[in-house]
Design an enzyme around this catalytic site. Sequence first.
Site, PDB file in Angstrom:
ATOM      1  N   TYR A 169      61.927  26.417  23.553  1.00 56.14           N
ATOM      2  CA  TYR A 169      61.741  27.643  22.775  1.00 56.14           C
ATOM      3  C   TYR A 169      61.033  28.700  23.611  1.00 56.14           C
ATOM      4  CZ  TYR A 169      60.278  30.848  19.114  1.00 56.14           C
ATOM      5  OH  TYR A 169      60.077  31.983  18.358  1.00 56.14           O
ATOM      6  N   LYS A 173      62.365  32.503  24.660  1.00 52.95           N
ATOM      7  CA  LYS A 173      61.655  33.739  24.350  1.00 52.95           C
ATOM      8  C   LYS A 173      61.189  34.465  25.608  1.00 52.95           C
ATOM      9  CE  LYS A 173      62.231  33.929  19.962  1.00 52.95           C
ATOM     10  NZ  LYS A 173      63.042  35.017  19.357  1.00 52.95           N
TER      11      LYS A 173
END
Length: 271
Positions: A169, A173
């Site tokens: 994740y 990002k």
Amino acid sequence: MSVFSSSRLIGKTVLITGASGGIGQATALLFAKAGSNLILLARREEALQKVAEQAAAAHKASGVVGGGKIATIKLDVSNIGAVNNLWSQIPQDLRNVDILVNNAGFVLGVERVGSISEKDIEAMFQTNVLGLIAMTQLLVKHFKEQKSGHVINIGSVAGREPYAGGSIYCATKHAVRAFTGAVLRELVDTPIRVTEIQPGMVETDFSVTRFRGDKSAADKVYEGLQPLVAEDIAEEIVWAAARPPHVNLAEVYVLPVNQASPTLNYRPGKQ
């Protein structure tokens, strides 16, 4: 000045991905109150229809004259072919899109490197990165043709500082932050604005998804402190969109008052 006291958003057309819940839903309602038209995209068709109904009611209750047109399109941004064919599904009277809100994204699991499934890795990158890039490419081309527009990408504190248990994740990002920064620089000779909103802890279904439906585990993430809620981030998105055309909020980093980083927070409720 309230976001509602500005006439700059009346009649503007806003396209929001991941609009069926959480930040996307809250953003749709706030833009509706401000007098904007909406194109709402998400995978969950039934939930999307409910958001459209709520947005229509919010616009009516606001008393704002203008805007209020709403279209819903079932779309999974991870399906790049569907994204590339999106334009044909948008009603003719809403094709002059002014603002893109790239909100769709998620996290799966807390497994560490060596134990992460390829399926989860591909799913997060396909939606959080490749889908966002495809939507941005589609809309930037349109914005260049109409010589105006605003790209608003939803990043994360995880795009500024990595943390254990979130390697994939965080990588997605960080990619969003790098991509958004590059787009900002590529469009510096145009009137097109580029913004990244970078939230910290926001209590939505986000953590429930991360823990694969285990709500008790998700609730522990926010235990003892007051996290942000979807409406807090929606306000920042709409505020950025409502600035004068010559003003660009390039980055908006938003944290709960008791959070300083992904891993540093104060929990007075647990003392």
